[in-house]
Design an enzyme around this catalytic site. Structure first.
Site, PDB file in Angstrom:
ATOM      1  N   HIS A   1       0.833  -1.201   0.000  1.00 42.14           N
ATOM      2  CA  HIS A   1       0.000   0.000   0.000  1.00 42.14           C
ATOM      3  C   HIS A   1       0.867   1.251   0.000  1.00 42.14           C
ATOM      4  O   HIS A   1       2.009   1.225   0.474  1.00 42.14           O
ATOM      5  CB  HIS A   1      -0.915   0.006   1.228  1.00 42.14           C
ATOM      6  CG  HIS A   1      -1.769  -1.206   1.344  1.00 42.14           C
ATOM      7  ND1 HIS A   1      -2.970  -1.344   0.686  1.00 42.14           N
ATOM      8  CD2 HIS A   1      -1.588  -2.367   2.032  1.00 42.14           C
ATOM      9  CE1 HIS A   1      -3.493  -2.528   0.965  1.00 42.14           C
ATOM     10  NE2 HIS A   1      -2.671  -3.168   1.777  1.00 42.14           N
TER      11      HIS A   1
ATOM     12  N   ALA B   1      10.878 -22.318   8.636  1.00 38.25           N
ATOM     13  CA  ALA B   1       9.632 -21.986   9.323  1.00 38.25           C
ATOM     14  C   ALA B   1       9.527 -20.491   9.599  1.00 38.25           C
ATOM     15  O   ALA B   1      10.483 -19.850  10.030  1.00 38.25           O
ATOM     16  CB  ALA B   1       9.552 -22.759  10.633  1.00 38.25           C
TER      17      ALA B   1
ATOM     18  N   ALA C   1      14.953 -19.923   9.339  1.00 34.65           N
ATOM     19  CA  ALA C   1      13.665 -19.749  10.006  1.00 34.65           C
ATOM     20  C   ALA C   1      13.523 -18.348  10.592  1.00 34.65           C
ATOM     21  O   ALA C   1      14.461 -17.785  11.146  1.00 34.65           O
ATOM     22  CB  ALA C   1      13.511 -20.793  11.103  1.00 34.65           C
TER      23      ALA C   1
ATOM     24  N   LYS D   1      14.829  -7.883   0.377  1.00 37.97           N
ATOM     25  CA  LYS D   1      15.580  -7.622  -0.853  1.00 37.97           C
ATOM     26  C   LYS D   1      15.952  -8.940  -1.519  1.00 37.97           C
ATOM     27  O   LYS D   1      15.902 -10.001  -0.892  1.00 37.97           O
ATOM     28  CB  LYS D   1      16.846  -6.822  -0.545  1.00 37.97           C
ATOM     29  CG  LYS D   1      16.580  -5.433   0.009  1.00 37.97           C
ATOM     30  CD  LYS D   1      17.880  -4.693   0.281  1.00 37.97           C
ATOM     31  CE  LYS D   1      17.605  -3.294   0.835  1.00 37.97           C
ATOM     32  NZ  LYS D   1      18.868  -2.557   1.115  1.00 37.97           N
TER      33      LYS D   1
ATOM     34  N   ARG E   1      26.674 -16.829   4.176  1.00 40.23           N
ATOM     35  CA  ARG E   1      27.771 -17.560   3.529  1.00 40.23           C
ATOM     36  C   ARG E   1      27.275 -18.181   2.235  1.00 40.23           C
ATOM     37  O   ARG E   1      26.066 -18.274   1.996  1.00 40.23           O
ATOM     38  CB  ARG E   1      28.331 -18.643   4.447  1.00 40.23           C
ATOM     39  CG  ARG E   1      27.390 -19.816   4.718  1.00 40.23           C
ATOM     40  CD  ARG E   1      28.091 -20.871   5.558  1.00 40.23           C
ATOM     41  NE  ARG E   1      27.268 -22.021   5.865  1.00 40.23           N
ATOM     42  CZ  ARG E   1      27.120 -23.087   5.091  1.00 40.23           C
ATOM     43  NH1 ARG E   1      27.725 -23.136   3.902  1.00 40.23           N
ATOM     44  NH2 ARG E   1      26.382 -24.110   5.472  1.00 40.23           N
TER      45      ARG E   1
END
Length: 207
Positions: A117, A144, A162, A168, A185
Protein backbone atom coordinates in the site's frame (compact mmCIF):
# COMPACT_ATOMS: atom_id res chain seq x y z
CA UNK A 1 -13.10 11.98 -15.82
CA UNK A 2 -12.03 8.54 -17.11
CA UNK A 3 -13.14 5.51 -15.09
CA UNK A 4 -10.35 3.67 -13.26
CA UNK A 5 -10.34 0.06 -14.47
CA UNK A 6 -8.65 -1.49 -11.46
CA UNK A 7 -8.54 -5.02 -12.86
CA UNK A 8 -6.17 -3.78 -15.60
CA UNK A 9 -3.68 -2.51 -12.99
CA UNK A 10 -3.37 -5.61 -10.81
CA UNK A 11 -0.21 -6.90 -12.52
CA UNK A 12 1.41 -3.59 -13.52
CA UNK A 13 2.66 -2.23 -10.13
CA UNK A 14 0.22 0.69 -10.53
CA UNK A 15 -2.13 1.88 -7.79
CA UNK A 16 -5.71 0.59 -7.87
CA UNK A 17 -8.73 -0.02 -5.67
CA UNK A 18 -9.31 -3.73 -4.94
CA UNK A 19 -13.07 -3.31 -4.38
CA UNK A 20 -13.57 -3.55 -8.15
CA UNK A 21 -16.58 -5.82 -8.75
CA UNK A 22 -14.86 -7.88 -11.45
CA UNK A 23 -11.93 -8.57 -9.13
CA UNK A 24 -14.23 -9.39 -6.23
CA UNK A 25 -16.18 -11.93 -8.29
CA UNK A 26 -12.95 -13.66 -9.39
CA UNK A 27 -11.72 -13.71 -5.80
CA UNK A 28 -14.94 -15.22 -4.47
CA UNK A 29 -14.87 -18.01 -7.04
CA UNK A 30 -11.24 -18.78 -6.21
CA UNK A 31 -11.86 -18.81 -2.46
CA UNK A 32 -14.66 -21.36 -2.83
CA UNK A 33 -12.13 -23.81 -4.30
CA UNK A 34 -9.63 -22.97 -1.56
CA UNK A 35 -12.25 -23.72 1.06
CA UNK A 36 -12.92 -27.11 -0.55
CA UNK A 37 -9.19 -27.90 -0.60
CA UNK A 38 -8.81 -27.19 3.11
CA UNK A 39 -11.75 -29.46 3.88
CA UNK A 40 -10.36 -32.38 1.86
CA UNK A 41 -9.09 -35.34 3.86
CA UNK A 42 -5.40 -36.23 3.91
CA UNK A 43 -6.55 -39.66 2.72
CA UNK A 44 -7.67 -38.11 -0.60
CA UNK A 45 -4.41 -36.93 -2.24
CA UNK A 46 -5.81 -37.34 -5.76
CA UNK A 47 -8.73 -35.06 -4.95
CA UNK A 48 -6.37 -32.53 -3.35
CA UNK A 49 -4.21 -32.44 -6.49
CA UNK A 50 -7.26 -32.15 -8.73
CA UNK A 51 -8.38 -29.09 -6.77
CA UNK A 52 -4.90 -27.52 -6.85
CA UNK A 53 -4.83 -27.83 -10.64
CA UNK A 54 -8.11 -25.89 -10.78
CA UNK A 55 -6.94 -23.32 -8.24
CA UNK A 56 -3.43 -22.52 -9.47
CA UNK A 57 -2.40 -20.77 -12.66
CA UNK A 58 0.19 -23.55 -13.06
CA UNK A 59 1.24 -26.50 -10.91
CA UNK A 60 3.55 -29.38 -11.84
CA UNK A 61 3.53 -33.01 -10.77
CA UNK A 62 4.50 -34.35 -7.33
CA UNK A 63 3.59 -31.20 -5.43
CA UNK A 64 2.18 -31.42 -1.90
CA UNK A 65 0.62 -28.68 0.21
CA UNK A 66 -0.26 -29.55 3.80
CA UNK A 67 -3.58 -27.96 4.80
CA UNK A 68 -4.48 -25.50 6.06
CA UNK A 69 -3.34 -23.37 3.14
CA UNK A 70 -4.25 -19.72 2.62
CA UNK A 71 -4.19 -17.49 -0.48
CA UNK A 72 -5.89 -14.16 -1.22
CA UNK A 73 -6.94 -15.35 -4.65
CA UNK A 74 -6.89 -19.06 -3.87
CA UNK A 75 -3.76 -19.65 -5.94
CA UNK A 76 -5.16 -18.04 -9.10
CA UNK A 77 -1.92 -16.07 -9.61
CA UNK A 78 0.46 -18.80 -8.41
CA UNK A 79 2.85 -20.67 -10.71
CA UNK A 80 4.34 -23.82 -9.13
CA UNK A 81 6.95 -26.05 -10.74
CA UNK A 82 7.31 -29.76 -9.93
CA UNK A 83 8.19 -31.56 -6.71
CA UNK A 84 7.29 -28.68 -4.37
CA UNK A 85 6.59 -29.36 -0.69
CA UNK A 86 4.74 -26.90 1.55
CA UNK A 87 4.17 -27.49 5.26
CA UNK A 88 1.04 -26.26 7.05
CA UNK A 89 -0.11 -22.61 7.11
CA UNK A 90 1.52 -21.58 3.85
CA UNK A 91 0.11 -18.11 3.14
CA UNK A 92 0.31 -16.71 -0.39
CA UNK A 93 -0.86 -13.12 -0.79
CA UNK A 94 -1.28 -13.76 -4.49
CA UNK A 95 -2.84 -10.50 -5.63
CA UNK A 96 -0.32 -10.71 -8.48
CA UNK A 97 1.97 -13.49 -9.72
CA UNK A 98 4.10 -15.69 -7.48
CA UNK A 99 6.54 -17.91 -9.37
CA UNK A 100 8.00 -20.94 -7.54
CA UNK A 101 10.60 -23.18 -9.19
CA UNK A 102 11.01 -26.95 -9.04
CA UNK A 103 11.77 -28.70 -5.73
CA UNK A 104 11.22 -25.70 -3.48
CA UNK A 105 10.53 -26.49 0.19
CA UNK A 106 8.36 -24.32 2.45
CA UNK A 107 8.55 -24.77 6.22
CA UNK A 108 5.44 -24.18 8.35
CA UNK A 109 3.96 -20.68 8.60
CA UNK A 110 5.73 -19.20 5.56
CA UNK A 111 4.20 -16.05 4.03
CA UNK A 112 4.82 -14.81 0.47
CA UNK A 113 3.39 -11.32 -0.01
CA UNK A 114 2.84 -9.49 -3.30
CA UNK A 115 0.41 -6.79 -2.16
CA UNK A 116 1.40 -3.49 -0.59
CA UNK A 117 0.00 0.00 0.00
CA UNK A 118 1.09 3.62 -0.44
CA UNK A 119 2.33 5.55 2.59
CA UNK A 120 -0.31 8.25 2.00
CA UNK A 121 -2.99 7.87 4.70
CA UNK A 122 -5.56 9.47 2.39
CA UNK A 123 -5.04 6.73 -0.18
CA UNK A 124 -4.84 3.95 2.39
CA UNK A 125 -8.17 4.83 4.00
CA UNK A 126 -9.70 4.46 0.54
CA UNK A 127 -8.13 0.99 0.21
CA UNK A 128 -5.58 1.78 -2.50
CA UNK A 129 -2.91 -0.84 -3.14
CA UNK A 130 -0.36 -1.99 -5.70
CA UNK A 131 1.32 -5.34 -6.27
CA UNK A 132 4.83 -6.59 -7.06
CA UNK A 133 5.61 -10.09 -8.34
CA UNK A 134 7.73 -12.53 -6.32
CA UNK A 135 10.12 -15.14 -7.74
CA UNK A 136 11.37 -18.16 -5.76
CA UNK A 137 13.81 -20.07 -7.96
CA UNK A 138 14.43 -23.84 -8.00
CA UNK A 139 15.73 -25.83 -5.02
CA UNK A 140 15.18 -23.03 -2.51
CA UNK A 141 14.39 -23.96 1.11
CA UNK A 142 12.39 -21.45 3.14
CA UNK A 143 12.51 -22.26 6.86
CA UNK A 144 9.63 -21.99 9.32
CA UNK A 145 8.07 -18.56 9.68
CA UNK A 146 9.87 -16.88 6.78
CA UNK A 147 8.19 -13.77 5.36
CA UNK A 148 8.99 -12.70 1.79
CA UNK A 149 7.96 -9.14 0.86
CA UNK A 150 6.65 -7.88 -2.51
CA UNK A 151 9.05 -7.70 -5.44
CA UNK A 152 11.69 -10.07 -4.03
CA UNK A 153 13.58 -12.71 -6.02
CA UNK A 154 15.33 -15.59 -4.20
CA UNK A 155 18.04 -17.30 -6.27
CA UNK A 156 18.27 -21.03 -6.94
CA UNK A 157 19.53 -23.48 -4.30
CA UNK A 158 19.56 -20.87 -1.53
CA UNK A 159 18.46 -21.51 2.06
CA UNK A 160 16.50 -18.90 4.01
CA UNK A 161 16.71 -19.47 7.76
CA UNK A 162 13.66 -19.75 10.01
CA UNK A 163 12.01 -16.50 11.05
CA UNK A 164 13.70 -14.38 8.39
CA UNK A 165 12.16 -11.26 6.88
CA UNK A 166 13.24 -11.12 3.23
CA UNK A 167 13.08 -7.50 2.05
CA UNK A 168 15.58 -7.62 -0.85
CA UNK A 169 16.75 -10.08 -3.53
CA UNK A 170 18.87 -13.04 -2.40
CA UNK A 171 21.46 -14.46 -4.86
CA UNK A 172 21.91 -18.10 -5.93
CA UNK A 173 23.66 -20.71 -3.76
CA UNK A 174 23.78 -18.95 -0.39
CA UNK A 175 22.61 -19.39 3.18
CA UNK A 176 20.82 -16.27 4.39
CA UNK A 177 18.83 -15.38 7.50
CA UNK A 178 17.85 -12.58 9.83
CA UNK A 179 15.51 -9.61 10.07
CA UNK A 180 16.18 -8.19 7.61
CA UNK A 181 17.47 -11.30 5.85
CA UNK A 182 21.16 -11.07 4.90
CA UNK A 183 23.58 -13.44 3.19
CA UNK A 184 25.75 -15.24 5.76
CA UNK A 185 27.77 -17.56 3.53
CA UNK A 186 27.90 -19.38 0.21
CA UNK A 187 26.89 -23.02 -0.16
CA UNK A 188 30.23 -24.85 -0.53
CA UNK A 189 31.73 -28.29 -1.15
CA UNK A 190 31.44 -29.33 2.49
CA UNK A 191 27.65 -28.92 2.31
CA UNK A 192 27.57 -31.82 -0.15
CA UNK A 193 29.56 -34.04 2.25
CA UNK A 194 28.37 -33.08 5.74
CA UNK A 195 25.31 -31.77 7.58
CA UNK A 196 24.42 -30.51 11.08
CA UNK A 197 27.84 -29.16 12.10
CA UNK A 198 30.04 -31.76 10.45
CA UNK A 199 28.08 -35.02 10.53
CA UNK A 200 28.96 -37.15 7.51
CA UNK A 201 26.26 -37.62 4.88
CA UNK A 202 25.88 -41.39 4.50
CA UNK A 203 22.74 -41.72 2.39
CA UNK A 204 24.55 -42.67 -0.83
CA UNK A 205 25.06 -46.21 0.40
CA UNK A 206 21.28 -46.62 0.76
CA UNK A 207 20.36 -45.26 -2.68
Amino acid sequence: MPKLESYKRVHTEELYFPNDQKLWKEQQEALVLLEKFNQTSVTQPEQQMELLKKMFSEIGENCFIQPPFYANFGGKNVHFGTGIYANFNLTLVDDTDIFVGNHVMFGPNVTIDTATHPVSPDLRKRGAQYNKKVYIEENVWLGAGVIVLPGVRIGKNSVIGAGSLVTKDIPDNVVAFGTPCMVKRKINDSDFKTYDHGKKIDLDEFI
